[in-house]
Design an enzyme around this catalytic site. Structure first.
Site, PDB file in Angstrom:
ATOM      1  N   MET A 159       0.861  -1.172   0.000  1.00 19.87           N
ATOM      2  CA  MET A 159       0.000   0.000   0.000  1.00 19.87           C
ATOM      3  C   MET A 159       0.898   1.221   0.000  1.00 19.87           C
ATOM      4  O   MET A 159       1.627   1.443   0.940  1.00 19.87           O
ATOM      5  CB  MET A 159      -0.873  -0.023   1.256  1.00 19.87           C
ATOM      6  N   GLY A 206       6.494  -0.494   2.980  1.00 20.28           N
ATOM      7  CA  GLY A 206       6.217  -1.387   4.102  1.00 20.28           C
ATOM      8  C   GLY A 206       5.110  -0.936   5.027  1.00 20.28           C
ATOM      9  O   GLY A 206       5.181  -1.127   6.228  1.00 20.28           O
ATOM     10  N   SER A 207       4.085  -0.343   4.479  1.00 24.83           N
ATOM     11  CA  SER A 207       3.018   0.222   5.282  1.00 24.83           C
ATOM     12  C   SER A 207       1.707  -0.520   5.033  1.00 24.83           C
ATOM     13  O   SER A 207       1.660  -1.489   4.295  1.00 24.83           O
ATOM     14  CB  SER A 207       2.858   1.692   4.903  1.00 24.83           C
ATOM     15  N   ARG A 208       0.628  -0.025   5.650  1.00 22.81           N
ATOM     16  CA  ARG A 208      -0.691  -0.609   5.400  1.00 22.81           C
ATOM     17  C   ARG A 208      -1.769   0.425   5.700  1.00 22.81           C
ATOM     18  O   ARG A 208      -1.510   1.452   6.324  1.00 22.81           O
ATOM     19  CB  ARG A 208      -0.895  -1.856   6.232  1.00 22.81           C
TER      20      ARG A 208
END
Length: 119
Positions: free
Chosen positions: A1, A84-86
């Site tokens: 994301m 590296g997120s969401r």
């Protein structure tokens, strides 16, 4: 994301930013402990949806392009998170989930829930 899009047509009722840690976004505790930015959206039908950008282990920069009072259309970009997120999306309890865990989601094409029709 990375590029974040609105899941619904609606007005931005509230925006919150919380500084925090940078643990792996795949961990449950990331939703409470990591840096995050949240939007409360309300549809024309009065349905409330909340989107929370959650920074990850490497992602140390959350951008949110909208403000309270702005109107978004489904699929409109409202923010960006680095690597590296969401994003956590909270629907009303009477929303009907669609799809399945682990399935592919395509921006502006995949319907992940059907919202109730509130008056």
């Amino acid at each position: 994301m990375h590029s974040n899009r609105s899941p619904v047509d609606g007005e931005v009722k509230k925006h919150w930013y919380n500084p925090g840690c940078f643990v792996n976004a795949a961990l449950d505790k990331a939703s409470l402990e990591n840096e995050r930015s949240a939007l409360w959206l309300r549809t024309a039908e009065g349905v409330d949806v909340t989107c929370v950008q959650v920074a990850g282990l490497i992602a140390r920069r959350i951008l949110c392009y909208v403000r309270e009072g702005d109107r978004l259309v489904r699929g409109q970009r409202y923010g960006f998170i680095r690597f590296g997120s969401r994003v956590d999306i909270y629907f009303p309890v009477d929303a009907k989930g669609r799809g399945c865990a682990g399935g592919q989601v395509y921006a502006t094409d995949t319907v992940i829930a059907t919202l109730p029709r509130h008056a």
